[in-house]
Write an enzyme that holds these catalytic residues in place. Structure first.
Site, short mmCIF file in Angstrom:
data_model
loop_
_atom_site.label_atom_id
_atom_site.label_comp_id
_atom_site.label_asym_id
_atom_site.label_seq_id
_atom_site.Cartn_x
_atom_site.Cartn_y
_atom_site.Cartn_z
N GLU A 274 0.64 -1.21 -0.08
CA GLU A 274 -0.08 -0.01 0.11
C GLU A 274 0.91 1.06 -0.19
O GLU A 274 1.74 1.31 0.72
CB GLU A 274 -0.95 0.04 1.17
CG GLU A 274 -1.96 1.27 1.36
CD GLU A 274 -2.53 1.36 2.63
OE1 GLU A 274 -3.65 1.85 2.53
OE2 GLU A 274 -2.25 0.38 3.58
N LYS A 349 -10.17 1.17 -1.83
CA LYS A 349 -9.93 0.94 -0.48
C LYS A 349 -11.41 1.23 0.23
O LYS A 349 -11.86 2.38 -0.29
CB LYS A 349 -9.11 1.48 0.38
CG LYS A 349 -8.87 1.35 1.95
CD LYS A 349 -7.84 1.86 2.41
CE LYS A 349 -7.40 1.36 3.86
NZ LYS A 349 -6.24 2.10 4.40
N CYS A 383 -5.25 -3.01 3.33
CA CYS A 383 -4.90 -3.05 4.68
C CYS A 383 -5.81 -2.89 5.53
O CYS A 383 -6.55 -3.89 5.76
CB CYS A 383 -4.19 -1.59 4.77
SG CYS A 383 -3.07 -1.29 6.20
#
Length: 519
Positions: A274, A349, A383
């Site tokens: 990321e 995300k 993440c």
């Protein structure tokens, strides 16, 4: 004038039959028909099962309609028969009718269900469906068709003879069984008797016949038309050292170094962390973090183009970590999958962290996708997203084999949240999970100047996998690459033969995870 009557139009004929594949729109018709045929053993299977069958193996689900009304249907699945053997139950070999056991590389077409509207019996519709199944078996170059067959008239004779004696009497045509007699007349042989195959089938006293039809045209040297899945995949993960770069060109040279090396090792997929391009935030004229991240987004298009070119030239699929993107004056965090054939997919995300939302004014995406690659099916969660189990469960329903998690954490406790959740996702969803992160210090960038990370690949936890469910992991906080070979066949075996079977044993009758956003 002639007394001869004009021929009837199609709308005036008594019947107008069409053999075709089932679609999701057919469920109400199938439900009504099954409630008639199976009124004594529970009625229709659920819409969820029907959808799973169509979505998993559409070619195997066929029906006959009469003027738009479904009056007969047959459901099938391809299995690797050796995984189950002759001593199996209906639930085991069909995945409780969800056909989670479907294997495009299997060798047997297995009958999941078959029924004809009682009002249409005597019109040989069942024979039409059987012939269609045989044609499918031949076209796919499968060894045989097998099925567990009911013996619904056995309950009338159970006090006089064993199931074996009953079958012999049916073979000799001394007794007529509406199911078994029909199957034998269509070329099927009884291989053996199955006990407790369908325990709820009181008419058959829980027994069933294991039936087999041999495909005389089977060619062992010719692959099945559906034999396209890879049995393994080699993935390479980059544990990226944060450092200051003077330009995009300097950073791309470091990216190319890793891609070149992973390509030399014949990796199918390379995964970057990321915000691997975060060092370029140091090129911002402003020291404010929000200005730096929005400045970083200006490089994303250029970097994405270059990484896509690397994927093509080095013949390797690349997950370009994640990068900030500005769309309609809003900032997003996006992971890009650059295929080696030139295609580019993206996964936004969905859950920005509190700092990303408040410090950078970052928005979350609104779509979740599973991606078909040339080595298997994968999902990407960036993440923090892996800490929300619903997302991985939804991807599991799409039958992903590898979940890829680019991450960026500053402290060990932040890293452990990602790691522990990733390990849980691997066990819950019976897939591999690969996490790739950054390490080191990032000078000249305020509030994101330290990193803690350990890149790793996790597996489900069962005998076929590493004893600690860790395929491989790097040395923490050291720039390096991690290469792992993943046996994808083990995942299918786990679903059907594991010590526990999380995928099969989910109580779909009690709960479900449902995506209510846009597709």
């Amino acid at each position: 004038m002639s007394d001869e009557k004009a021929p009837k139009s199609a709308n005036e004929t008594e019947h107008l039959f069409e053999l075709r594949h089932l679609t999701l729109d057919d469920y109400e018709g199938i439900q009504s028909l099954m409630n008639v045929v199976y009124r004594n053993i529970g009625g229709a299977f659920s819409k969820k099962r029907f959808q799973a069958q169509i979505n998993t193996f559409a070619d195997g689900q066929i029906c006959i309609e009469d003027k738009g009304k479904v009056v007969a249907a047959a459901f099938s699945v391809i299995v690797d028969y050796e995984k189950f053997g002759d001593k199996h139950t209906y639930e085991e070999i069909t995945g409780d009718a969800y056909i989670t056991t479907h294997d495009p590389k299997g060798d047997v077409l297995y009958g999941v269900d078959f029924f004809v509207d009682p009002a249409y019996r005597g019109l040989r519709l069942g024979r039409r469906l059987y012939e269609a199944r045989k044609e499918l078996c031949r076209n796919l170059n499968l060894k045989s068709i097998m099925a567990g067959g009911r013996i619904p008239n056995y309950s009338k004779y159970a006090d006089k003879m064993t199931p074996f004696e009953y079958i012999e009497e049916v073979k000799a045509k001394e007794i007529h069984d509406p199911t078994l007699s029909f199957q034998m007349n269509n070329g099927f042989e009884v291989k053996q008797v199955l006990k407790a195959y369908l325990p709820e089938d009181n008419q058959s006293m829980g027994f069933a016949t294991l039936l087999q039809w041999h495909n005389m045209y089977f060619d062992a040297d010719k692959p099945s038309l559906l034999d396209s899945k890879f049995s393994s995949a080699r993935i390479g993960l980059v544990q990226w050292q944060m450092r200051y770069f003077d330009s995009v060109k300097d950073m791309q040279q470091q990216v190319e170094y890793f891609i070149d090396a992973l390509s030399d090792y014949k990796c199918d997929l390379a995964i970057l962390p990321e915000f691997f391009n975060a060092p370029l935030m140091g090129l911002s004229e402003s020291e404010a973090p929000i200005d730096a991240i929005w400045h970083l987004a200006e490089y994303t298009s250029e970097i994405l183009t270059q990484i896509s070119e690397l994927a093509i030239s080095y013949n390797i699929n690349i997950i370009a970590g994640s990068m900030p993107v500005i769309e309609d004056d809003e900032l997003y965090n996006v992971a890009y999958l650059c295929h080696r054939d030139g295609r580019i997919d993206s996964q936004y995300k969905l859950h920005p962290t509190p700092y990303e939302k408040n410090g950078w004014l970052m928005k979350g995406g609104d779509k979740l996708a599973a991606f078909e690659t040339d080595f298997g099916k994968i999902g990407i969660l960036i993440c923090y997203d892996v800490e929300f189990p619903e997302l991985a469960r939804l991807l599991s329903e799409e039958e992903i084999q590898i979940l890829c998690v680019p991450f960026w954490t500053d402290t060990k406790n932040g890293y452990l949240r990602v790691r522990r959740c990733a390990q849980a996702r691997a066990i819950e969803n019976e897939c591999y999970v690969a996490i790739a992160g950054s390490v080191g210090n990032l000078p000249k960038v305020d509030n994101v100047d330290i990193q803690y990370g350990q890149t790793a690949v996790f597996s489900p936890s069962d005998f076929a996998f590493p004893h600690d469910a860790i395929v491989s992991e790097t040395t923490p906080n050291t720039e390096m690459m991690l290469i792992a070979d993943l046996d994808l066949d083990k995942l299918e075996k786990l679903k059907n033969e594991g010590s526990v079977r999380n995928y099969l044993d989910k109580r779909r009758d009690l709960y479900r995870v449902q995506w209510i956003g846009e597709k």
